[in-house]
Design a protein around this motif. Structure first.
Motif, PDB file in Angstrom:
ATOM      1  N   SER A 240       0.865  -1.331   0.019  1.00  0.00           N
ATOM      2  CA  SER A 240      -0.225   0.112   0.084  1.00  0.00           C
ATOM      3  C   SER A 240       0.863   1.248  -0.239  1.00  0.00           C
ATOM      4  O   SER A 240       2.065   1.170   0.659  1.00  0.00           O
ATOM      5  CB  SER A 240      -1.000  -0.142   1.195  1.00  0.00           C
ATOM      6  OG  SER A 240      -1.692   1.112   1.171  1.00  0.00           O
ATOM      7  N   ALA A 241       0.436   2.308  -0.592  1.00  0.00           N
ATOM      8  CA  ALA A 241       1.112   3.486  -0.669  1.00  0.00           C
ATOM      9  C   ALA A 241       0.447   4.481   0.428  1.00  0.00           C
ATOM     10  O   ALA A 241      -1.042   4.556   0.595  1.00  0.00           O
ATOM     11  CB  ALA A 241       0.760   4.357  -2.040  1.00  0.00           C
ATOM     12  N   THR A 242       1.050   4.903   1.146  1.00  0.00           N
ATOM     13  CA  THR A 242       0.552   5.688   2.410  1.00  0.00           C
ATOM     14  C   THR A 242       0.799   7.227   2.507  1.00  0.00           C
ATOM     15  O   THR A 242       0.305   7.964   3.314  1.00  0.00           O
ATOM     16  CB  THR A 242       1.107   5.100   3.751  1.00  0.00           C
ATOM     17  OG1 THR A 242       2.431   5.283   3.808  1.00  0.00           O
ATOM     18  CG2 THR A 242       0.769   3.673   3.848  1.00  0.00           C
ATOM     19  N   LYS A 248       9.413  19.770  -7.394  1.00  0.00           N
ATOM     20  CA  LYS A 248       9.074  20.243  -8.574  1.00  0.00           C
ATOM     21  C   LYS A 248       9.442  19.021  -9.673  1.00  0.00           C
ATOM     22  O   LYS A 248       8.387  18.934 -10.617  1.00  0.00           O
ATOM     23  CB  LYS A 248       9.994  21.221  -8.708  1.00  0.00           C
ATOM     24  CG  LYS A 248       9.938  22.080 -10.139  1.00  0.00           C
ATOM     25  CD  LYS A 248      10.724  23.358 -10.223  1.00  0.00           C
ATOM     26  CE  LYS A 248      10.463  23.875 -11.636  1.00  0.00           C
ATOM     27  NZ  LYS A 248      11.390  24.988 -11.866  1.00  0.00           N
ATOM     28  N   ASN A 249      10.513  18.392  -9.506  1.00  0.00           N
ATOM     29  CA  ASN A 249      10.727  17.390 -10.732  1.00  0.00           C
ATOM     30  C   ASN A 249      10.599  16.048 -10.172  1.00  0.00           C
ATOM     31  O   ASN A 249      10.856  15.267 -10.969  1.00  0.00           O
ATOM     32  CB  ASN A 249      12.236  17.617 -10.961  1.00  0.00           C
ATOM     33  CG  ASN A 249      12.438  18.890 -11.648  1.00  0.00           C
ATOM     34  OD1 ASN A 249      11.560  19.392 -12.488  1.00  0.00           O
ATOM     35  ND2 ASN A 249      13.391  19.883 -11.256  1.00  0.00           N
ATOM     36  N   LYS A 250      10.373  15.605  -9.036  1.00  0.00           N
ATOM     37  CA  LYS A 250      10.346  14.219  -8.395  1.00  0.00           C
ATOM     38  C   LYS A 250       8.990  14.300  -7.403  1.00  0.00           C
ATOM     39  O   LYS A 250       8.560  15.227  -6.807  1.00  0.00           O
ATOM     40  CB  LYS A 250      11.610  14.030  -7.565  1.00  0.00           C
ATOM     41  CG  LYS A 250      12.731  13.938  -8.412  1.00  0.00           C
ATOM     42  CD  LYS A 250      13.870  13.463  -7.407  1.00  0.00           C
ATOM     43  CE  LYS A 250      15.174  13.724  -8.283  1.00  0.00           C
ATOM     44  NZ  LYS A 250      16.241  13.204  -7.439  1.00  0.00           N
ATOM     45  N   LEU A 251       8.515  12.975  -7.407  1.00  0.00           N
ATOM     46  CA  LEU A 251       7.334  12.751  -6.825  1.00  0.00           C
ATOM     47  C   LEU A 251       8.017  11.401  -5.852  1.00  0.00           C
ATOM     48  O   LEU A 251       8.353  10.464  -6.591  1.00  0.00           O
ATOM     49  CB  LEU A 251       6.074  12.245  -7.552  1.00  0.00           C
ATOM     50  CG  LEU A 251       4.836  11.608  -6.636  1.00  0.00           C
ATOM     51  CD1 LEU A 251       4.297  12.844  -5.946  1.00  0.00           C
ATOM     52  CD2 LEU A 251       3.875  11.271  -7.683  1.00  0.00           C
ATOM     53  N   PHE A 252       7.790  11.430  -4.593  1.00  0.00           N
ATOM     54  CA  PHE A 252       8.241  10.606  -3.710  1.00  0.00           C
ATOM     55  C   PHE A 252       6.837   9.754  -2.886  1.00  0.00           C
ATOM     56  O   PHE A 252       6.112  10.835  -2.488  1.00  0.00           O
ATOM     57  CB  PHE A 252       9.172  10.897  -2.781  1.00  0.00           C
ATOM     58  CG  PHE A 252      10.548  11.315  -3.090  1.00  0.00           C
ATOM     59  CD1 PHE A 252      11.343  10.505  -3.216  1.00  0.00           C
ATOM     60  CD2 PHE A 252      10.836  12.502  -3.589  1.00  0.00           C
ATOM     61  CE1 PHE A 252      12.666  10.620  -3.693  1.00  0.00           C
ATOM     62  CE2 PHE A 252      11.850  12.961  -4.111  1.00  0.00           C
ATOM     63  CZ  PHE A 252      13.101  11.849  -4.252  1.00  0.00           C
ATOM     64  N   ILE A 253       6.878   8.556  -2.957  1.00  0.00           N
ATOM     65  CA  ILE A 253       5.779   7.794  -2.280  1.00  0.00           C
ATOM     66  C   ILE A 253       6.128   7.026  -1.301  1.00  0.00           C
ATOM     67  O   ILE A 253       6.959   6.018  -1.660  1.00  0.00           O
ATOM     68  CB  ILE A 253       4.967   6.812  -3.283  1.00  0.00           C
ATOM     69  CG1 ILE A 253       4.545   7.997  -4.490  1.00  0.00           C
ATOM     70  CG2 ILE A 253       3.658   6.507  -2.709  1.00  0.00           C
ATOM     71  CD1 ILE A 253       5.508   7.850  -5.450  1.00  0.00           C
ATOM     72  N   GLY A 254       5.785   6.936  -0.162  1.00  0.00           N
ATOM     73  CA  GLY A 254       6.079   6.312   1.099  1.00  0.00           C
ATOM     74  C   GLY A 254       4.859   5.071   1.227  1.00  0.00           C
ATOM     75  O   GLY A 254       3.960   5.225   0.863  1.00  0.00           O
ATOM     76  N   GLU A 265      10.291   6.533  -5.979  1.00  0.00           N
ATOM     77  CA  GLU A 265      10.480   7.730  -6.561  1.00  0.00           C
ATOM     78  C   GLU A 265      10.100   7.706  -8.037  1.00  0.00           C
ATOM     79  O   GLU A 265      10.604   6.700  -9.006  1.00  0.00           O
ATOM     80  CB  GLU A 265      12.192   7.856  -6.531  1.00  0.00           C
ATOM     81  CG  GLU A 265      12.627   9.374  -7.237  1.00  0.00           C
ATOM     82  CD  GLU A 265      13.991   9.582  -7.310  1.00  0.00           C
ATOM     83  OE1 GLU A 265      14.660  10.092  -8.239  1.00  0.00           O
ATOM     84  OE2 GLU A 265      14.827   9.052  -6.351  1.00  0.00           O
ATOM     85  N   ILE A 266       9.349   8.577  -8.442  1.00  0.00           N
ATOM     86  CA  ILE A 266       9.123   8.789  -9.864  1.00  0.00           C
ATOM     87  C   ILE A 266       9.602  10.283 -10.371  1.00  0.00           C
ATOM     88  O   ILE A 266       9.297  11.318  -9.854  1.00  0.00           O
ATOM     89  CB  ILE A 266       7.429   8.799  -9.704  1.00  0.00           C
ATOM     90  CG1 ILE A 266       7.025   7.438  -9.604  1.00  0.00           C
ATOM     91  CG2 ILE A 266       7.006   9.202 -11.392  1.00  0.00           C
ATOM     92  CD1 ILE A 266       5.491   7.272  -9.655  1.00  0.00           C
ATOM     93  N   THR A 267      10.212  10.128 -11.608  1.00  0.00           N
ATOM     94  CA  THR A 267      10.926  11.297 -12.119  1.00  0.00           C
ATOM     95  C   THR A 267      10.302  11.534 -13.610  1.00  0.00           C
ATOM     96  O   THR A 267      10.566  10.538 -14.349  1.00  0.00           O
ATOM     97  CB  THR A 267      12.347  11.193 -11.930  1.00  0.00           C
ATOM     98  OG1 THR A 267      12.553  11.104 -10.759  1.00  0.00           O
ATOM     99  CG2 THR A 267      12.809  12.858 -12.768  1.00  0.00           C
ATOM    100  N   GLY A 268       9.500  12.438 -13.894  1.00  0.00           N
ATOM    101  CA  GLY A 268       9.060  12.501 -15.315  1.00  0.00           C
ATOM    102  C   GLY A 268       8.514  11.131 -15.786  1.00  0.00           C
ATOM    103  O   GLY A 268       7.540  10.456 -15.148  1.00  0.00           O
ATOM    104  N   GLY A 269       8.720  10.597 -17.092  1.00  0.00           N
ATOM    105  CA  GLY A 269       8.126   9.391 -17.736  1.00  0.00           C
ATOM    106  C   GLY A 269       9.097   8.298 -17.187  1.00  0.00           C
ATOM    107  O   GLY A 269       8.801   7.177 -17.946  1.00  0.00           O
ATOM    108  N   LYS A 270      10.124   8.558 -16.432  1.00  0.00           N
ATOM    109  CA  LYS A 270      10.647   7.156 -16.042  1.00  0.00           C
ATOM    110  C   LYS A 270      10.006   6.097 -15.170  1.00  0.00           C
ATOM    111  O   LYS A 270       9.230   6.281 -14.505  1.00  0.00           O
ATOM    112  CB  LYS A 270      11.932   7.528 -15.388  1.00  0.00           C
ATOM    113  CG  LYS A 270      12.929   8.678 -15.892  1.00  0.00           C
ATOM    114  CD  LYS A 270      14.393   9.005 -15.421  1.00  0.00           C
ATOM    115  CE  LYS A 270      15.141   9.694 -16.232  1.00  0.00           C
ATOM    116  NZ  LYS A 270      16.475  10.201 -15.642  1.00  0.00           N
TER     117      LYS A 270
END
Length: 307
Positions: A240-242, A248-254, A265-270
């Motif tokens: 589960s993502a909590t 700005k350029n990155k999204l972190f999901i714990g 870690e999600i960066t752009g289309g990677k």
């Protein structure tokens, strides 16, 4: 990485600047935990308690202190508990309570989110009991006066997700169950009048944010770690993502993936990049460079990571 225990259960729930807000069970009742951080070290603690159980669920850092939200004077049970009063408190910089509100919302309420506004604060959370559960939305002045408070909905079960700014109004996002779980968005004006409702996705979203002008939902679908970014879904395996951290350029999901506490870690289309932090546990809270969560023994873990 540091491990802490202040009772039989120590659970972080929200981060307000350098203040970690959470829940501690002392063997008899739940208490609100306030833990001031310096990196991954706790340098000061304070606990708020009173009649029956007290739980901390939310917090924001202010120029002159903190605002924390939760639920108090209820009885915790496996299905969420009963008799909870929605709680909001203003703290000074030394963690002293300057004022507090205890609000009876459908005889069972909580403050799961606090959103600062120009002339006060919006508060939102869950309310009701299984079979008749809904959400609440209210506004409080900077001095602690309740300006208005409304509740809505009647579902078999609900889970509050997030309260976000939306144009000249508010967007309350929650997961509701009527046979199956569905994530919905409710749009309100600044006076709490409902303007519209939209079904967003099947599944359960535990948190949400805006990233590069796209809505991000994080939670689980079936038994899988699940994200929706804009119109695209990402499922990573059992878990589960909590928690979310939007930069700005990155999204972190714990969260938890295959039994371990992770940050994705999600960066752009990677492709998503998964980092395991500790075994047999999960992340509950993300801040810039800090992740806090628990082990299966209900001990709290605070770890650093590179954003």
């Amino acid at each position: 990485m540091k491990t802490y225990s202040f009772g039989t259960e120590t659970v972080p729930v929200a981060l307000a600047g350098d203040l970690l807000v959470g829940i501690v069970h002392d063997g008899k009742n739940y208490r609100i935990m306030l833990a001031r951080l310096n990196g991954d070290e706790i340098v000061e603690t304070r606990f708020l308690a009173g009649e029956n159980d007290w739980e901390g669920h939310s917090g924001v850092k202010l120029d002159d202190g903190y605002l924390i939200g939760g639920a108090v004077e209820g009885t915790a049970t496996p299905d969420g508990g009963e008799g909870w009063k929605a709680y909001l408190a203003k703290l000074d910089g030394n963690l002293n309570v300057l004022w507090e509100l205890k609000l009876d919302v459908r005889s069972n309420g909580a403050v799961h989110s606090i959103l600062p506004a120009k002339d006060g604060f919006f508060i939102a959370g869950e309310t009701g009991r299984p079979g008749n559960k809904g959400f609440s939305l209210g506004k409080v002045s900077p001095e602690g006066e309740l300006l208005w408070l409304k509740d809505f909905g009647s579902w078999d079960d609900v889970l509050f997700t997030a309260l976000l700014p939306s144009g000249n109004g508010l967007k309350l996002i929650g997961s509701v169950k009527d046979g199956r779980w569905e994530v919905r968005a409710f749009d309100f004006d600044e006076n709490g009048e409902l303007r519209g409702e939209e079904a967003l996705a099947e599944g359960i979203a535990l948190t949400a944010c805006l990233w590069n002008e796209e809505l991000v939902l994080a939670g689980y679908r079936g038994e899988n770690f699940w994200l929706r970014i804009g119109e695209g879904d990402v499922e990573l395996g059992e878990g589960s993502a909590t928690s979310l951290l939007s930069l700005k350029n990155k999204l972190f999901i714990g969260g938890e993936l295959e039994g371990n506490a992770v940050i994705v870690e999600i960066t752009g289309g990677k492709e998503p990049k998964v980092q395991k932090l500790w075994e047999n546990g999960w992340v509950e809270v993300l801040g810039e460079g800090i992740a806090a969560g628990v082990t299966r023994e209900w001990k709290m873990v605070i770890a650093r990571f590179s954003p």
